[in-house]
Design an enzyme around this catalytic site. Sequence first.
Site, PDB file in Angstrom:
ATOM      1  N   PRO A   1       0.804  -1.127  -0.035  1.00 48.40           N
ATOM      2  CA  PRO A   1      -0.076  -0.021  -0.150  1.00 48.40           C
ATOM      3  C   PRO A   1       0.816   1.253   0.005  1.00 48.40           C
ATOM      4  O   PRO A   1       1.730   1.416   0.874  1.00 48.40           O
ATOM      5  CB  PRO A   1      -0.694  -0.331   1.194  1.00 48.40           C
ATOM      6  CG  PRO A   1      -0.487  -1.503   1.753  1.00 48.40           C
ATOM      7  CD  PRO A   1       0.784  -1.959   1.383  1.00 48.40           C
ATOM      8  N   GLU A   2       0.604   2.056  -0.901  1.00 42.12           N
ATOM      9  CA  GLU A   2       1.141   3.604  -1.064  1.00 42.12           C
ATOM     10  C   GLU A   2       0.238   4.210  -0.943  1.00 42.12           C
ATOM     11  O   GLU A   2      -0.906   4.126  -0.660  1.00 42.12           O
ATOM     12  CB  GLU A   2       2.191   3.251  -2.348  1.00 42.12           C
ATOM     13  CG  GLU A   2       3.132   2.525  -2.455  1.00 42.12           C
ATOM     14  CD  GLU A   2       4.118   2.356  -3.755  1.00 42.12           C
ATOM     15  OE1 GLU A   2       4.271   3.723  -4.315  1.00 42.12           O
ATOM     16  OE2 GLU A   2       4.521   1.363  -4.085  1.00 42.12           O
TER      17      GLU A   2
END
Length: 275
Positions: A2-3
């Site tokens: 997850p960015e």
Amino acid sequence: MPEMPEVETVRRSLIAQVKGRKITHVEIRYPDLITGDVDQFVEFVTGATISDVGRRAKFLLIHLDNGYTIISHLRMEGKYRISADPSAIDKHSHAIFTLDNGQKMIYNDVRKFGRMQLWNTDELSENKSLKKLGPEPLSTEFTFQNLKPRIMRHHKDIKTVLLDQSVMSGLGNIYVDEVLWQVKLHPETPANHLSDEDIQKIIEASNQEMDKGIAAGGSSIRTYVDATGHKGNMQNNLKVYGKEGTPCPRCGTEIVKIKVGGRGTHFCPKCQVVK
DNA sequence: CCTATTCCCTGAAGGC
DNA sequence: TGCCTTCAGGGAATAG
């Protein structure tokens, strides 16, 4: 992993399902998940109502109506799932929040890298983790004037600098590789060799990649899904990340993979030049 | 102040 | 029911 676009997608899927819900019970199965006192975390969260779900860079901010906020970082594999089905809980479920509608908000994290902590909502800007974050794409602070000095004072390679959340925040290993391909910069270019035009291009490309990532619901490279269990589509738009051995979409040269700052790094050796 | 290194974790994949 | 090594990597802590 997850960015910023993935965390934003999680935020949106979470808010639709839990905003306004009261947390009637909290179970922490992996105490190291919680930074700080676990008992206090449970005590203050139990009985509170989720008033909103916010985000700062890659940090989720689960605001409660009692003046506290759960600061949650998913790191590599953390994910939330809203379900009333007991089978949604497994050995990787480290925190279980029972809601007043019978659903459970389950935090799963195979690698146990993610962390949560409770903080006074009014004092979030003083939180150690949040305080050091640089400007994030798509925000009003994400300007040439703000970014240029932050980037140029480093002589490390530009990839490492863009990953440094205190320089600018939100980008992770996937999107940094994509941004550097977009702006035709070799990832090992020293940051202080960049021109004003390079900086400007990085800002524009970062905004564009984040926009595209959010619109696509994030990149499901490994195991990423949002809080409804849905995968994103951004992985289909990536130009270089995970594309080693395939032709560069721009010039046809084979994409190569190297290590930069200990991270797997994908780039086109022909159209991304060192400066 | 700065940079570099180590650590945290587990499952997938690959070599033999 | 094979065993071992390598790899994935964000951020905190530590060392120099």
